[in-house]
Enzyme design. Structure first.
Site, PDB file in Angstrom:
ATOM      1  N   ASP A  63      60.948  31.016   3.681  1.00 51.71           N
ATOM      2  CA  ASP A  63      61.494  31.595   2.454  1.00 51.71           C
ATOM      3  C   ASP A  63      63.006  31.430   2.414  1.00 51.71           C
ATOM      4  O   ASP A  63      63.654  31.271   3.450  1.00 51.71           O
ATOM      5  CB  ASP A  63      61.152  33.086   2.376  1.00 51.71           C
ATOM      6  CG  ASP A  63      59.653  33.342   2.339  1.00 51.71           C
ATOM      7  OD1 ASP A  63      58.897  32.417   1.973  1.00 51.71           O
ATOM      8  OD2 ASP A  63      59.235  34.458   2.685  1.00 51.71           O
ATOM      9  N   GLN A  64      63.563  31.543   1.227  1.00 52.79           N
ATOM     10  CA  GLN A  64      65.004  31.342   1.072  1.00 52.79           C
ATOM     11  C   GLN A  64      65.830  32.325   1.888  1.00 52.79           C
ATOM     12  O   GLN A  64      66.921  31.993   2.354  1.00 52.79           O
ATOM     13  CB  GLN A  64      65.382  31.404  -0.419  1.00 52.79           C
ATOM     14  CG  GLN A  64      65.107  32.737  -1.104  1.00 52.79           C
ATOM     15  CD  GLN A  64      66.226  33.747  -0.971  1.00 52.79           C
ATOM     16  OE1 GLN A  64      67.357  33.381  -0.604  1.00 52.79           O
ATOM     17  NE2 GLN A  64      65.942  35.011  -1.244  1.00 52.79           N
TER      18      GLN A  64
END
Length: 249
Positions: A115-116
């Site tokens: 995920d970012q």
């Protein structure tokens, strides 16, 4: 292999551009044998073993297949077309983004995604079989995470994570391969499935919440202490072996 083909295979541009680089004197060879020397003949035969290309003053070791690790920083997306944050691929030099791949997207690709807001160890390659082996849930390559939680972690939660919890879109329980509380709000968690947002969803299933997530190990390959966020390096043969070794903490 001809020099122009070697240059093209490493991602330095189209075949025409690679020929132009060589003919204009911007490519030198070194490695085994004589000292670095400029070559202006695109058709010169070169030995891949130990070959180092010096392109416009920058050294580049020849790699038939690219295998590398990246310390993913927060605020980056594992996508070629990011939506809200910079792409992890922007952290790589142009040749790695441009390596030709037959029948696929050019350049190296990440073996799975983070995920970012998740940081830590990420493997990339242009070897499709390697990417599949490292990211497919069927191969059960363990991935170890450091998890910082919003609420204190108790034995009920760690026991449940090891025994298996039910996620909202899975018919059966999903269990951690290993789980250990390191501090009141810090967990060491090892997974082998690789489901979407799995760590966050598993912690939510036991009544907690992930505040920060960092991947520290893939297989038996740990993220080196001296690899800073945003930096990358080639995997050597031993590191490549360790990445595919099913070692649990």
């Amino acid at each position: 292999m001809q020099l122009a083909d070697a240059l093209y295979s490493q991602g330095f541009g189209t075949r025409r551009y690679c020929r132009a680089l060589i003919e204009s004197g911007r490519v030198a060879l070194h490695g085994r044998g004589p000292a670095p020397h400029t070559v202006r003949e695109p058709g010169q035969e070169v030995d891949e073993e130990g070959l180092v290309l010096r392109v416009e003053g920058q050294d580049w070791p020849f790699q038939r297949k690219a295998y590398l690790m990246l310390h993913k920083p927060a605020g980056t997306e594992c996508s070629q077309r990011p939506r809200a944050h910079p792409s992890i691929y922007s952290l790589l030099p142009a040749p790695l983004r441009q390596r030709p791949v037959r029948g696929g997207t050019p350049g190296v690709q990440a073996a799975g995604r983070l995920d970012q807001d998740t940081t830590g160890l990420l493997l990339l390659s242009d070897d499709g079989q390697f990417l599949h082996r490292m990211s497919s849930p069927r191969h059960h390559v363990p991935k170890r995470y450091r998890v910082w939680t919003r609420h204190p972690v108790d034995t009920r939660q760690t026991d449940a994570l090891r025994a298996g919890v039910v996620l909202d879109d899975d018919p059966g329980p999903v269990a951690a391969a290993a789980c250990e509380a390191l501090a009141e709000r810090v967990l060491d968690l090892t997974l082998t499935q690789g489901k979407y947002h799995q760590v966050k969803r598993m912690l939510a299933a036991v009544g907690n919440r992930v505040e920060r997530l960092h991947r520290v190990q893939i297989g038996a390959l740990a993220l080196p202490d001296d690899l800073a966020p945003g930096q990358w390096r080639w995997l050597d043969a031993e590191q490549l072996r360790l990445a595919g070794t099913a070692a649990l903490p």
